[in-house]
Write a protein that holds these residues in place. Sequence first.
Motif, PDB file in Angstrom:
ATOM      1  N   PHE A   1       0.932  -1.135  -0.070  1.00  0.00           N
ATOM      2  CA  PHE A   1      -0.168   0.001   0.064  1.00  0.00           C
ATOM      3  C   PHE A   1       0.781   1.297   0.027  1.00  0.00           C
ATOM      4  O   PHE A   1       1.797   1.207   0.858  1.00  0.00           O
ATOM      5  N   LYS A   2       0.639   1.994  -0.914  1.00  0.00           N
ATOM      6  CA  LYS A   2       1.243   3.613  -0.942  1.00  0.00           C
ATOM      7  C   LYS A   2       0.879   4.604  -0.156  1.00  0.00           C
ATOM      8  O   LYS A   2       1.737   5.537  -0.187  1.00  0.00           O
ATOM      9  N   GLY A   3      -0.157   4.544   0.436  1.00  0.00           N
ATOM     10  CA  GLY A   3      -0.723   5.509   1.173  1.00  0.00           C
ATOM     11  C   GLY A   3      -0.050   5.514   2.777  1.00  0.00           C
ATOM     12  O   GLY A   3       0.717   4.880   2.863  1.00  0.00           O
ATOM     13  N   ASP A   4      -0.916   5.850   3.721  1.00  0.00           N
ATOM     14  CA  ASP A   4      -0.499   5.991   5.162  1.00  0.00           C
ATOM     15  C   ASP A   4      -0.951   4.520   5.677  1.00  0.00           C
ATOM     16  O   ASP A   4      -2.126   4.240   5.633  1.00  0.00           O
ATOM     17  N   LEU A   5      -0.010   3.704   5.862  1.00  0.00           N
ATOM     18  CA  LEU A   5      -0.449   2.509   6.700  1.00  0.00           C
ATOM     19  C   LEU A   5      -0.149   2.444   8.230  1.00  0.00           C
ATOM     20  O   LEU A   5       0.999   2.768   8.764  1.00  0.00           O
ATOM     21  N   VAL A   6      -1.184   2.525   8.983  1.00  0.00           N
ATOM     22  CA  VAL A   6      -0.992   2.822  10.458  1.00  0.00           C
ATOM     23  C   VAL A   6      -1.811   1.682  11.326  1.00  0.00           C
ATOM     24  O   VAL A   6      -2.929   1.251  10.855  1.00  0.00           O
ATOM     25  N   HIS A   7      -1.289   1.439  12.447  1.00  0.00           N
ATOM     26  CA  HIS A   7      -1.817   0.367  13.242  1.00  0.00           C
ATOM     27  C   HIS A   7      -2.414   1.114  14.442  1.00  0.00           C
ATOM     28  O   HIS A   7      -1.779   2.258  14.926  1.00  0.00           O
ATOM     29  N   SER A   8      -3.598   0.757  15.183  1.00  0.00           N
ATOM     30  CA  SER A   8      -4.119   1.491  15.944  1.00  0.00           C
ATOM     31  C   SER A   8      -3.152   1.644  17.147  1.00  0.00           C
ATOM     32  O   SER A   8      -3.268   2.670  17.906  1.00  0.00           O
ATOM     33  N   ALA A   9      -2.258   0.561  17.581  1.00  0.00           N
ATOM     34  CA  ALA A   9      -1.451   0.602  18.635  1.00  0.00           C
ATOM     35  C   ALA A   9      -0.273   1.344  18.628  1.00  0.00           C
ATOM     36  O   ALA A   9       0.653   1.194  19.402  1.00  0.00           O
ATOM     37  N   ASN A  10       0.128   1.789  17.327  1.00  0.00           N
ATOM     38  CA  ASN A  10       1.350   2.601  16.988  1.00  0.00           C
ATOM     39  C   ASN A  10       1.091   3.966  16.141  1.00  0.00           C
ATOM     40  O   ASN A  10       1.395   3.981  15.174  1.00  0.00           O
TER      41      ASN A  10
END
Length: 562
Positions: free
Chosen positions: A185-194
């Motif tokens: 994925f080229k967009g923002d890849l975010v995990h809720s705990a980070n």
Amino acid sequence: MVSETAGAAAARVTIPDTPYTILEQPLGTESHVRIVTIGAGASGINMIRTLRTSLTNYTHIVYEKNPKVGGTWYENRYPGCKCDIPAHNYQYSWKPNPEWNSFFGSAEEIEAYFCGVVEEEDFGREIKTEHRVVQARWNEKGVWELRIEDLRSGIVFDDYCHFLLNASGILNNWKWPQIPGLHDFKGDLVHSANWPENFEYPGRKVAVIGNGSSGVQIVPALQPGNWIAPPSYKTWKSGKVAEILGSLDMDGENFTPKQIEKFKTSPEYYLEFVKAVEEQINGRFPMMLKDSERQAQAFKLLSIYMTTLLGNDKLLCKALIPSFAVGCRRLTPGPGYLESLTKENVRVVTENIARVVPTGIEIATGEVVEVDSLICATGFDLSFRPRFPVIGRKGNLQDLWTENLPRAYMSCAVPDFPNYFMFLGPNSAIGHGSVITITEHISRYICSIIQKCQTEGILSLSPSHAALSAYSEHIDAFMPRTVWSETCRSWFKNGKETGPVTALHPGSRIHWFHMLEMFRGEDFEYVYERGRFGYLGNGFSTKELEGGEDKTWYLGTLGANN
């Protein structure tokens, strides 16, 4: 050193290594022990206080991998992050805070509470932040040999302890979902705990994967199927708690300054409020029993509640209102979540995700849903495996709990791992209620064991295999009675739909507290420093030494009505 062994039914046999000699010290003398706790979250912080009030002649150090204390409340910073337990019951019993702003505390407020406790109680001198335990190995001389990494300098050094306490927590080792192409994925890849500190989401097209407790909180925060429950205080309609809650001065979900002042100036009223809420929380367990009247009532009422908030939208109701029992997954209060799903700028995608592509998500129909940001509220590693090698008498606990179910004696100890104790280990009482009171109880339990070792000449102890097997047999026989064992994907079952319940205690919170009141020494195997009764010493007792307490305490206390 004297060792004692036990079979499943055989009596323990004492095998002296050296001729028996009298230990020249009085009965009650506490030997010095070094204790290391891993993690300065709720459990690690509380352990500092419990040790200070329970033991003498010890040293204690807490290694914390993060730059600050607080554990999960330092790590989880996503928008809308709150605790699902009322704030006044998510605090230490010995450190009440009458100034919580709202009924459910925010992550920021809870983190500030823990930091304040550490500062006010001078706990910081026992805590080393940005230090990570990378290995622990048991030595039959009675010590855990530790390897510690200083995360600031990168230097790895040796340490040791007689007792190793793992307070690293359950929900802190976050993981990415197993979706093909996720990292393409080229967009923002975010995990809720980070959650990135400067993540800018306004104006972006955002996809949230997951509708557990984190997803339920994130969606309404980003928006200017789990069972979703109304805030608990709005459902308590009778009894003392309803009377107290009905008199609260509230501004929506927040306490007014007038109400906070009343909490501060009337300790008796404040304690009555806290105890009433706690009693209601503890009373939830009957709802967790299959086919119970409480379960049926909850299923009916929450179905109506969710249907109403979803605007009676048939497609959303079919997709989001569960068919499994209430409590199979942890019940989630989600103010604003269901309402958010009905908004024009929100699309609920129920089809399976086939893969992630550079521009978004391809679903099972072949459609690509293009997004700018992808937020994974997809949880944690729930295997209970330590994050570093813990090498006991017969191998690494990581390997043991990879090949077998995670099993622990009363949730905190494991055979062949002497002097090693866990907080919130497998099958602890975390199905409902505050983890704070749970950790206070387990802290006292562990301290009682350490003190027994200090005063009875015990070099090491660990539960027997027979005891763990019998305890596990009880868990397996009891769990089918509960809704936790039903078919639903839950972290109670290590993220699986079916299978053994590895996270929860076979009973209520009070049942677990009661269980831990007494240490069952008969379930443990021991290694003694100089024999079973070597601790009896030179014939004198610390209770009769100069400078001690009342030496005739057994006759009663002067000035008291005996």
